[in-house]
Each structure stands twice: as C-alpha cells, then as structure tokens.
Design a protein around this motif. Sequence first.
Motif, PDB file in Angstrom:
ATOM      1  N   HIS A  75     -31.795  31.614  14.735  1.00 45.71           N
ATOM      2  CA  HIS A  75     -30.841  31.917  13.661  1.00 45.71           C
ATOM      3  C   HIS A  75     -31.266  31.318  12.323  1.00 45.71           C
ATOM      4  O   HIS A  75     -30.428  30.915  11.515  1.00 45.71           O
ATOM      5  N   LYS A  76     -32.580  31.228  12.098  1.00 48.15           N
ATOM      6  CA  LYS A  76     -33.099  30.689  10.851  1.00 48.15           C
ATOM      7  C   LYS A  76     -34.266  31.556  10.386  1.00 48.15           C
ATOM      8  O   LYS A  76     -35.118  31.937  11.175  1.00 48.15           O
ATOM      9  N   ILE A  77     -34.292  31.865   9.086  1.00 47.29           N
ATOM     10  CA  ILE A  77     -35.418  32.604   8.518  1.00 47.29           C
ATOM     11  C   ILE A  77     -36.586  31.630   8.431  1.00 47.29           C
ATOM     12  O   ILE A  77     -36.508  30.605   7.749  1.00 47.29           O
ATOM     13  N   ILE A  78     -37.665  31.946   9.152  1.00 42.65           N
ATOM     14  CA  ILE A  78     -38.820  31.044   9.153  1.00 42.65           C
ATOM     15  C   ILE A  78     -39.970  31.566   8.302  1.00 42.65           C
ATOM     16  O   ILE A  78     -40.860  30.813   7.946  1.00 42.65           O
ATOM     17  N   ASP A  79     -39.949  32.871   7.971  1.00 41.52           N
ATOM     18  CA  ASP A  79     -40.996  33.410   7.121  1.00 41.52           C
ATOM     19  C   ASP A  79     -40.554  34.743   6.531  1.00 41.52           C
ATOM     20  O   ASP A  79     -39.790  35.472   7.151  1.00 41.52           O
TER      21      ASP A  79
END
Length: 142
Positions: A75-79
């Motif tokens: 649930h996190k934008i990593i790229d």
Amino acid sequence: MRRLTLWIASTVAAIVLLFSYRTSLGAGGGGGAASAPVILTPQVSAPTGRILTVDGSVARTRWGPVQVEVKIQNHKIIDVRALRHPDGNDRDTEINAYALPQLRAEVLAAQSAKVDAVSGATVTSGGYLKSLQAALDAAHFA
C-alpha cells in the motif's frame, strides 16, 4: 408492467457487460483514441512481498503523449517512471530532463497524484499526473 421489467433487465445486462468488458492489450500507437488501455501487470518479488506494477493510460498533450508506470508494494508507492513523454525536439528533452525527476520525487513524497505541476513543464506535468491517477485508480490505491 412488461415494459418496465424488460427495461430493468436490459439495464442490468448492459451494466454487467460494461463491467466485464476487457480492453485489448495492443501497443499504444496510432489511431485517434483519447487514451490507451490501462494495463495491470502484477509482479511478484522475493521475500519483501508482492509488487504491483501498473501502467497508466496515455495522456495526449499538445506536446505529445505522456504515460507513467507506478509500482506499489504494501500500500505504498515505491517507484514511478515515465514510459512515454514528449521528445520531439531538444527543448522537450531539456524540459523533461528536469521536470520528470521532480514529479517523481513529489509523487513519492506525497504518495498520491495530488502534487503541484513543475513550473515550465505545465503541460507535461498535467499529462504525467493524469496518467498516474489512472494507474492509481486501476490499482485501487487509496
């Protein structure tokens, strides 16, 4: 009464067909379409968990098409990276050389598409954020 029943059944059938329709996975070139299909391509990473890679739709801008790819994990934008951006001349290349890294950094910090446009690259910024929002919507990213 028969008309009402027929109308309700037709409406339900149309809605079911609409939501079950799958767009083609063709290459995004040519044609007068407003945007390319959003393509979900989940990838599994080793021990850190599942990485979901989603391509946003192609945003047609007056300087050229813009499309981004976003990677989401836990649930996190990593790229976020630009798959397509205006590159028709040296000025486009110059603008995007500074605008795209700024947009990427802002998106990673904000964890959403709700970031400011880069000054001097307003049109590209708008396309970038439109494509990103389409990708986030397709991934059901809140």
